[in-house]
Design a protein around this motif. Structure first.
Motif, PDB file in Angstrom:
ATOM      1  N   CYS A  26     -14.437  87.840 -36.124  1.00 37.37           N
ATOM      2  CA  CYS A  26     -15.451  88.009 -37.178  1.00 37.37           C
ATOM      3  C   CYS A  26     -16.823  88.008 -36.519  1.00 37.37           C
ATOM      4  N   VAL A  27     -17.138  89.092 -35.830  1.00 40.56           N
ATOM      5  CA  VAL A  27     -18.336  89.165 -34.994  1.00 40.56           C
ATOM      6  C   VAL A  27     -19.637  89.050 -35.789  1.00 40.56           C
ATOM      7  N   TRP A  28     -19.599  89.284 -37.084  1.00 36.90           N
ATOM      8  CA  TRP A  28     -20.802  89.182 -37.916  1.00 36.90           C
ATOM      9  C   TRP A  28     -21.169  87.737 -38.231  1.00 36.90           C
ATOM     10  N   TRP A  29     -20.261  86.779 -38.024  1.00 40.23           N
ATOM     11  CA  TRP A  29     -20.569  85.364 -38.293  1.00 40.23           C
ATOM     12  C   TRP A  29     -21.575  84.829 -37.291  1.00 40.23           C
ATOM     13  N   VAL A  30     -21.327  85.077 -36.016  1.00 47.79           N
ATOM     14  CA  VAL A  30     -22.240  84.663 -34.943  1.00 47.79           C
ATOM     15  C   VAL A  30     -22.375  85.888 -34.024  1.00 47.79           C
ATOM     16  N   PRO A  31     -23.323  86.781 -34.341  1.00 43.09           N
ATOM     17  CA  PRO A  31     -23.402  88.067 -33.639  1.00 43.09           C
ATOM     18  C   PRO A  31     -23.502  87.981 -32.121  1.00 43.09           C
ATOM     19  N   ASP A  32     -24.132  86.943 -31.583  1.00 35.21           N
ATOM     20  CA  ASP A  32     -24.276  86.840 -30.125  1.00 35.21           C
ATOM     21  C   ASP A  32     -23.246  85.904 -29.505  1.00 35.21           C
ATOM     22  N   PHE A  33     -22.121  85.661 -30.205  1.00 38.71           N
ATOM     23  CA  PHE A  33     -21.152  84.678 -29.720  1.00 38.71           C
ATOM     24  C   PHE A  33     -20.499  85.123 -28.412  1.00 38.71           C
ATOM     25  N   SER A  34     -20.440  84.186 -27.483  1.00 36.33           N
ATOM     26  CA  SER A  34     -19.610  84.287 -26.286  1.00 36.33           C
ATOM     27  C   SER A  34     -19.305  82.852 -25.860  1.00 36.33           C
ATOM     28  N   VAL A  35     -18.160  82.677 -25.238  1.00 35.37           N
ATOM     29  CA  VAL A  35     -17.779  81.332 -24.795  1.00 35.37           C
ATOM     30  C   VAL A  35     -18.805  80.800 -23.806  1.00 35.37           C
ATOM     31  N   ASP A  36     -19.252  81.636 -22.892  1.00 35.76           N
ATOM     32  CA  ASP A  36     -20.239  81.174 -21.901  1.00 35.76           C
ATOM     33  C   ASP A  36     -21.541  80.731 -22.565  1.00 35.76           C
ATOM     34  N   ARG A  37     -22.021  81.504 -23.519  1.00 37.20           N
ATOM     35  CA  ARG A  37     -23.295  81.187 -24.177  1.00 37.20           C
ATOM     36  C   ARG A  37     -23.190  79.885 -24.981  1.00 37.20           C
ATOM     37  N   TYR A  38     -22.047  79.626 -25.594  1.00 38.15           N
ATOM     38  CA  TYR A  38     -21.883  78.455 -26.466  1.00 38.15           C
ATOM     39  C   TYR A  38     -20.996  77.364 -25.850  1.00 38.15           C
ATOM     40  N   ARG A  39     -20.819  77.420 -24.546  1.00 33.92           N
ATOM     41  CA  ARG A  39     -19.894  76.481 -23.875  1.00 33.92           C
ATOM     42  C   ARG A  39     -20.180  75.018 -24.219  1.00 33.92           C
ATOM     43  N   ASP A  40     -21.418  74.567 -24.112  1.00 33.73           N
ATOM     44  CA  ASP A  40     -21.737  73.160 -24.368  1.00 33.73           C
ATOM     45  C   ASP A  40     -21.395  72.764 -25.806  1.00 33.73           C
ATOM     46  N   THR A  41     -21.723  73.630 -26.747  1.00 35.91           N
ATOM     47  CA  THR A  41     -21.413  73.350 -28.156  1.00 35.91           C
ATOM     48  C   THR A  41     -19.913  73.321 -28.375  1.00 35.91           C
ATOM     49  N   LEU A  42     -19.183  74.251 -27.765  1.00 38.98           N
ATOM     50  CA  LEU A  42     -17.724  74.294 -27.914  1.00 38.98           C
ATOM     51  C   LEU A  42     -17.065  73.059 -27.305  1.00 38.98           C
ATOM     52  N   VAL A  43     -17.566  72.599 -26.176  1.00 35.47           N
ATOM     53  CA  VAL A  43     -17.013  71.393 -25.540  1.00 35.47           C
ATOM     54  C   VAL A  43     -17.212  70.186 -26.454  1.00 35.47           C
ATOM     55  N   GLU A  44     -18.393  70.052 -27.036  1.00 36.96           N
ATOM     56  CA  GLU A  44     -18.663  68.934 -27.952  1.00 36.96           C
ATOM     57  C   GLU A  44     -17.798  69.040 -29.207  1.00 36.96           C
ATOM     58  N   LEU A  45     -17.672  70.243 -29.742  1.00 37.51           N
ATOM     59  CA  LEU A  45     -16.831  70.444 -30.923  1.00 37.51           C
ATOM     60  C   LEU A  45     -15.379  70.124 -30.611  1.00 37.51           C
ATOM     61  N   ASP A  46     -14.912  70.498 -29.434  1.00 39.58           N
ATOM     62  CA  ASP A  46     -13.540  70.176 -29.009  1.00 39.58           C
ATOM     63  C   ASP A  46     -13.337  68.662 -28.954  1.00 39.58           C
ATOM     64  N   ARG A  47     -14.321  67.942 -28.426  1.00 39.70           N
ATOM     65  CA  ARG A  47     -14.232  66.471 -28.376  1.00 39.70           C
ATOM     66  C   ARG A  47     -14.077  65.882 -29.782  1.00 39.70           C
ATOM     67  N   GLU A  48     -14.901  66.373 -30.698  1.00 40.52           N
ATOM     68  CA  GLU A  48     -14.846  65.865 -32.078  1.00 40.52           C
ATOM     69  C   GLU A  48     -13.499  66.161 -32.724  1.00 40.52           C
ATOM     70  N   MET A  49     -12.980  67.359 -32.505  1.00 35.01           N
ATOM     71  CA  MET A  49     -11.685  67.712 -33.095  1.00 35.01           C
ATOM     72  C   MET A  49     -10.557  66.886 -32.485  1.00 35.01           C
ATOM     73  N   ARG A  50     -10.613  66.634 -31.175  1.00 38.67           N
ATOM     74  CA  ARG A  50      -9.585  65.805 -30.532  1.00 38.67           C
ATOM     75  C   ARG A  50      -9.655  64.349 -31.010  1.00 38.67           C
ATOM     76  N   ASP A  51     -10.833  63.934 -31.485  1.00 39.42           N
ATOM     77  CA  ASP A  51     -10.990  62.593 -32.049  1.00 39.42           C
ATOM     78  C   ASP A  51     -10.545  62.525 -33.506  1.00 39.42           C
ATOM     79  N   GLY A  52     -10.007  63.640 -34.024  1.00 33.61           N
ATOM     80  CA  GLY A  52      -9.471  63.635 -35.374  1.00 33.61           C
ATOM     81  C   GLY A  52     -10.403  64.144 -36.455  1.00 33.61           C
TER      82      GLY A  52
END
Length: 68
Positions: A26-52
């Motif tokens: 769904c590229v229109w949700w975050v038009p400039d999305f890439s894993v590299d660009r959002y790596r820090d945010t994704l890592v933090e979000l992963d931590r929160e999800m792993r914490d339940g």
């Protein structure tokens, strides 16, 4: 007869792979999305999800029934 129906959809994600997948599809949700660009945010979000704490997002959909 014309009409309008609206619904609010709830999406709950419990793993970061699903979040990355949907953002790539769904590229229109975050038009400039890439894993590299959002790596820090994704890592933090992963931590929160792993914490339940799942990531919850909402979207609104409209169905317009129009007659000419």
């Amino acid at each position: 007869m014309a009409g309008l129906r609206t619904t609010r959809c709830r999406m709950e994600f419990s793993d970061i792979g699903a979040v990355v997948w949907i953002l790539r599809k769904c590229v229109w949700w975050v038009p400039d999305f890439s894993v590299d660009r959002y790596r820090d945010t994704l890592v933090e979000l992963d931590r929160e999800m792993r914490d339940g704490h799942p990531f919850v997002a909402f979207s609104t959909r409209h169905l317009i029934d129009a007659v000419r």
